[in-house]
Design a protein around this motif. Sequence first.
Motif: not given
Length: 290
Positions: A40-48
């Motif tokens: 159930g843990i949420w992940h918000l992920v981004a890469t540059k």
Amino acid sequence: MISKTAQGTQGKLTVTVAGAHNLTFQDDADKMDMYQEPNGIWHLVATKRLSPEPNHFYGIDIYLPAELPSDGTEHSYSFADGHVRLLFSAYENSGISPYWATAGEITVSFDGERMQASFSGKTQFGSDKQITLTKGDVDLTGVSMVHSAQYPAKGELDLTFEGGPLPGSYSFKTDLRIDSSDFGGHRPDRRIFMGDYYDDGLPRTRNIFAIVVYNDAKGLIHDLAGNNDVRVQFQRLDTYGTVTAHAGVLKLNEEVTDEHGSGEFACSFRRNDGPEFTAIGTFTLDKARH
């Protein structure tokens, strides 16, 4: 402006970075994800990306609790208490520098489709490298369903709680799982060995106990205090929420794989400023064969 990504997540994640690295982080439109782990843990992920070189980019991964409401109301969480986590990764030609948040806060709302958040924090890598994150802004829609595989498992997960929301001894034998990730990019892959226990007479009250071992973890004996490579977690849904052990020891019997994991643990938990409680137990999980 909100842009669409290949994975199904669309939106933006921006933040100002200062300290050992100085930049304005703006996500690449095709390198964003919003997803949930099986626990159930949420992940918000981004890469540059920094250049066409494969190992030259920055990444951000924000961990939010499983019990995050989906009614659109705002909730604030502190990075310092471990209930939410923030990882800033700097992949450069010399290798990776993972900075974990030690202070700061995130305010977030989720209406079932759209995740909005603002955040700031202080992060550290080793004893002498720090960065400060300010003006963090998140606006994402579209949940991704990729990156991990979950396998039914056989075996035992036995533990005794002293204090806390579920005091007593328990055997998690009927619903055991092994979850293995293959994220790619800047996020560390991991394996999770977990089991469920439903309260007698309260079939909707779910208890989940999980041993999380990242692939970068070295050795068989792990001090859980401030450990980003190995974690022990307890969730009681929907009444108590999620806590991560802040102290204790995990002893593995051998290196874990997608097929098997076993060991013993003695660890301590505390939610926010509440009373401390402990869990002592053992686990032996093998991937089930059909």
